[in-house]
Design a protein around this motif. Sequence first.
Motif, PDB file in Angstrom:
ATOM      1  N   ALA A  45       2.979  12.531 -19.533  1.00 19.26           N
ATOM      2  CA  ALA A  45       2.381  13.553 -20.401  1.00 19.26           C
ATOM      3  C   ALA A  45       0.854  13.645 -20.262  1.00 19.26           C
ATOM      4  CB  ALA A  45       2.792  13.296 -21.852  1.00 19.26           C
ATOM      5  N   PRO A  46       0.136  12.513 -20.177  1.00 18.30           N
ATOM      6  CA  PRO A  46      -1.328  12.636 -20.036  1.00 18.30           C
ATOM      7  C   PRO A  46      -1.734  13.368 -18.751  1.00 18.30           C
ATOM      8  CG  PRO A  46      -0.714  10.384 -20.623  1.00 18.30           C
ATOM      9  CD  PRO A  46       0.553  11.109 -20.316  1.00 18.30           C
ATOM     10  N   VAL A  47      -0.905  13.273 -17.723  1.00 19.28           N
ATOM     11  CA  VAL A  47      -1.204  13.992 -16.472  1.00 19.28           C
ATOM     12  C   VAL A  47      -0.988  15.491 -16.678  1.00 19.28           C
ATOM     13  CG1 VAL A  47      -0.621  14.259 -14.018  1.00 19.28           C
ATOM     14  CG2 VAL A  47      -0.602  11.971 -15.075  1.00 19.28           C
ATOM     15  N   ILE A  48       0.050  15.856 -17.415  1.00 19.50           N
ATOM     16  CA  ILE A  48       0.278  17.278 -17.713  1.00 19.50           C
ATOM     17  C   ILE A  48      -0.889  17.830 -18.537  1.00 19.50           C
ATOM     18  CG2 ILE A  48       1.799  18.948 -18.860  1.00 19.50           C
ATOM     19  CD1 ILE A  48       4.139  17.102 -18.255  1.00 19.50           C
ATOM     20  N   ASP A  49      -1.319  17.060 -19.528  1.00 17.37           N
ATOM     21  CA  ASP A  49      -2.459  17.504 -20.346  1.00 17.37           C
ATOM     22  C   ASP A  49      -3.693  17.730 -19.475  1.00 17.37           C
ATOM     23  OD1 ASP A  49      -0.820  17.262 -22.529  1.00 17.37           O
ATOM     24  OD2 ASP A  49      -1.635  15.335 -23.205  1.00 17.37           O
ATOM     25  N   TYR A  50      -3.905  16.824 -18.546  1.00 18.80           N
ATOM     26  CA  TYR A  50      -5.066  16.929 -17.651  1.00 18.80           C
ATOM     27  C   TYR A  50      -4.972  18.208 -16.809  1.00 18.80           C
ATOM     28  CZ  TYR A  50      -8.629  15.464 -14.237  1.00 18.80           C
ATOM     29  OH  TYR A  50      -9.743  15.401 -13.435  1.00 18.80           O
ATOM     30  N   ILE A  51      -3.788  18.468 -16.274  1.00 17.69           N
ATOM     31  CA  ILE A  51      -3.579  19.665 -15.440  1.00 17.69           C
ATOM     32  C   ILE A  51      -3.893  20.930 -16.237  1.00 17.69           C
ATOM     33  CG2 ILE A  51      -1.780  21.068 -14.309  1.00 17.69           C
ATOM     34  CD1 ILE A  51      -0.441  18.370 -13.500  1.00 17.69           C
ATOM     35  N   LEU A 102      -4.906   8.101 -14.783  1.00 20.27           N
ATOM     36  CA  LEU A 102      -4.298   8.386 -16.096  1.00 20.27           C
ATOM     37  C   LEU A 102      -2.850   7.896 -16.124  1.00 20.27           C
ATOM     38  CD1 LEU A 102      -5.298  12.029 -17.125  1.00 20.27           C
ATOM     39  CD2 LEU A 102      -5.719   9.915 -18.418  1.00 20.27           C
ATOM     40  N   ALA A 103      -2.116   8.185 -15.049  1.00 19.57           N
ATOM     41  CA  ALA A 103      -0.692   7.819 -14.990  1.00 19.57           C
ATOM     42  C   ALA A 103      -0.503   6.305 -15.070  1.00 19.57           C
ATOM     43  CB  ALA A 103      -0.064   8.358 -13.702  1.00 19.57           C
ATOM     44  N   LEU A 104      -1.461   5.566 -14.525  1.00 16.76           N
ATOM     45  CA  LEU A 104      -1.307   4.108 -14.420  1.00 16.76           C
ATOM     46  C   LEU A 104      -2.104   3.349 -15.474  1.00 16.76           C
ATOM     47  CD1 LEU A 104      -1.441   3.714 -10.528  1.00 16.76           C
ATOM     48  CD2 LEU A 104       0.566   3.751 -12.020  1.00 16.76           C
ATOM     49  N   SER A 105      -2.746   4.059 -16.390  1.00 13.80           N
ATOM     50  CA  SER A 105      -3.678   3.380 -17.292  1.00 13.80           C
ATOM     51  C   SER A 105      -2.990   2.303 -18.136  1.00 13.80           C
ATOM     52  CB  SER A 105      -4.393   4.395 -18.184  1.00 13.80           C
ATOM     53  OG  SER A 105      -3.446   5.102 -18.956  1.00 13.80           O
ATOM     54  N   ARG A 143       7.487  19.108 -17.977  1.00  8.71           N
ATOM     55  CA  ARG A 143       7.591  17.935 -18.852  1.00  8.71           C
ATOM     56  C   ARG A 143       8.765  17.043 -18.459  1.00  8.71           C
ATOM     57  NH1 ARG A 143       7.258  19.711 -24.778  1.00  8.71           N
ATOM     58  NH2 ARG A 143       5.291  20.493 -23.948  1.00  8.71           N
ATOM     59  N   PHE A 144       8.574  15.756 -18.573  1.00  2.45           N
ATOM     60  CA  PHE A 144       9.551  14.707 -18.244  1.00  2.45           C
ATOM     61  C   PHE A 144       9.698  14.457 -16.738  1.00  2.45           C
ATOM     62  CE2 PHE A 144      11.437  16.704 -22.218  1.00  2.45           C
ATOM     63  CZ  PHE A 144      10.695  15.903 -23.078  1.00  2.45           C
ATOM     64  N   LEU A 145       8.948  15.183 -15.916  1.00  2.00           N
ATOM     65  CA  LEU A 145       8.936  14.895 -14.479  1.00  2.00           C
ATOM     66  C   LEU A 145       7.716  14.073 -14.095  1.00  2.00           C
ATOM     67  CD1 LEU A 145       9.960  18.386 -13.009  1.00  2.00           C
ATOM     68  CD2 LEU A 145      11.438  16.404 -13.426  1.00  2.00           C
ATOM     69  N   ILE A 178       0.862  -1.184   0.000  1.00  2.00           N
ATOM     70  CA  ILE A 178       0.000   0.000   0.000  1.00  2.00           C
ATOM     71  C   ILE A 178       0.899   1.235   0.000  1.00  2.00           C
ATOM     72  CG2 ILE A 178      -1.709   1.338   1.311  1.00  2.00           C
ATOM     73  CD1 ILE A 178      -2.912  -1.254   0.462  1.00  2.00           C
ATOM     74  N   PHE A 179       0.763   2.076  -0.998  1.00  2.00           N
ATOM     75  CA  PHE A 179       1.580   3.288  -1.101  1.00  2.00           C
ATOM     76  C   PHE A 179       0.641   4.486  -1.089  1.00  2.00           C
ATOM     77  CE2 PHE A 179       4.920   5.508  -4.088  1.00  2.00           C
ATOM     78  CZ  PHE A 179       5.205   6.422  -3.096  1.00  2.00           C
ATOM     79  N   GLY A 180       0.531   5.114   0.063  1.00  2.00           N
ATOM     80  CA  GLY A 180      -0.365   6.252   0.215  1.00  2.00           C
ATOM     81  C   GLY A 180       0.341   7.570  -0.067  1.00  2.00           C
ATOM     82  N   GLY A 181      -0.447   8.567  -0.452  1.00  2.00           N
ATOM     83  CA  GLY A 181       0.118   9.889  -0.675  1.00  2.00           C
ATOM     84  C   GLY A 181      -0.968  10.854  -1.110  1.00  2.00           C
ATOM     85  N   THR A 182      -0.626  12.132  -1.166  1.00  2.00           N
ATOM     86  CA  THR A 182      -1.616  13.061  -1.692  1.00  2.00           C
ATOM     87  C   THR A 182      -1.596  13.031  -3.227  1.00  2.00           C
ATOM     88  OG1 THR A 182       0.008  14.791  -1.280  1.00  2.00           O
ATOM     89  CG2 THR A 182      -1.820  14.647   0.245  1.00  2.00           C
ATOM     90  N   PHE A 183      -0.438  12.741  -3.809  1.00  2.00           N
ATOM     91  CA  PHE A 183      -0.318  12.659  -5.277  1.00  2.00           C
ATOM     92  C   PHE A 183      -0.938  13.906  -5.926  1.00  2.00           C
ATOM     93  CE2 PHE A 183      -0.664   8.069  -3.865  1.00  2.00           C
ATOM     94  CZ  PHE A 183       0.696   7.814  -3.948  1.00  2.00           C
ATOM     95  N   ASP A 184      -0.383  15.040  -5.604  1.00  4.65           N
ATOM     96  CA  ASP A 184      -0.975  16.343  -5.924  1.00  4.65           C
ATOM     97  C   ASP A 184      -0.004  17.208  -6.723  1.00  4.65           C
ATOM     98  OD1 ASP A 184      -2.799  18.417  -5.860  1.00  4.65           O
ATOM     99  OD2 ASP A 184      -2.501  18.908  -3.752  1.00  4.65           O
ATOM    100  N   PRO A 185       0.429  16.796  -7.932  1.00  5.24           N
ATOM    101  CA  PRO A 185       0.029  15.613  -8.696  1.00  5.24           C
ATOM    102  C   PRO A 185       1.036  14.457  -8.540  1.00  5.24           C
ATOM    103  CG  PRO A 185       1.289  17.042 -10.136  1.00  5.24           C
ATOM    104  CD  PRO A 185       1.273  17.705  -8.768  1.00  5.24           C
ATOM    105  N   VAL A 186       0.603  13.273  -9.014  1.00  3.90           N
ATOM    106  CA  VAL A 186       1.511  12.114  -9.064  1.00  3.90           C
ATOM    107  C   VAL A 186       2.647  12.427 -10.044  1.00  3.90           C
ATOM    108  CG1 VAL A 186       0.163  10.972 -10.905  1.00  3.90           C
ATOM    109  CG2 VAL A 186       1.586   9.593  -9.356  1.00  3.90           C
TER     110      VAL A 186
END
Length: 217
Positions: A205-211, A69-72, A200-202, A14-22
């Motif tokens: 990309a789909p997460v950046i698009d979402y943001i 999105l990151a894990l899809s 970018r690259f951190l 179990i890996f918890g976090g706020t992931f704000d963003p992942v």
Amino acid sequence: MNGEMASSGQAIGIFGGTFDPVHYGHLRAALEAMEILRLQDFRLLPAGTPPHRANTYASADHRLAMLKLALSRYPELQVDDREVRREGSSFMVDTLGEIRQEEGDAPILMMIGQDAANDLDQWHEWHRLFDLAHLVIMRRPESKHIYSGALFEQVQPRMVNNPGRLLNSPAGLILPLEVTQLAISSTEIRRQIRTGLSPRFLLPAPVIDYILEYRLY
Ligand code: ATP
Ligand code: MG
């Protein structure tokens, strides 16, 4: 504590976090932990309304959507959305208690970065965490292990170096884990977005698009 009590059932990470963003710091650490510990069941668990923070920046629903999105394309890393679905604040000790109920005496391994581990004694009913799960402390750039008095007393006798030990008992041990050191943080990513710099690259990309689409941060 009885760290040697026999366990049955498949071990759970179990890996918890706020992931704000992942970001890739989370994702790479998760993958490496899953592989080193040979876990078949590994879940990233976004915090609902984190009790230890005044606030998150993006809503729980947005943070969950970004994680999905990151894990899809990586179904071996799963998402556990129970804290987001639950109303109000969520304490990790309650969440772990719920998972323990579901999993019987299977080993539960809670992943946590070194910076978060140093603050563990700020968590609600933190002593009980060790009754519910093992702790896997992942090294993180710019965070040395510094445990204050009461925390040190709990941590020191539970420390093991052999990952296999964690799979033979349900809870109570602590394993320090070397993972690839990526000096990426959500704070820095939010700052970049705020000031018009590219993250970018951190992070994927789909997460950046979402943001950008939802104008987060
Ligand atoms: P923030 O800057 O908003 O605190 P963060 O990057 O620290 O964000 P969190 O969601 O707070 O991300 O972290 C969730 C968990 O992941 C914590 O246990 C944290 O220590 C760990 N973690 C975060 N980034 C890394 C990284 N780059 N390497 C290893 N572990 C990390
Ligand atoms: Mg953090």
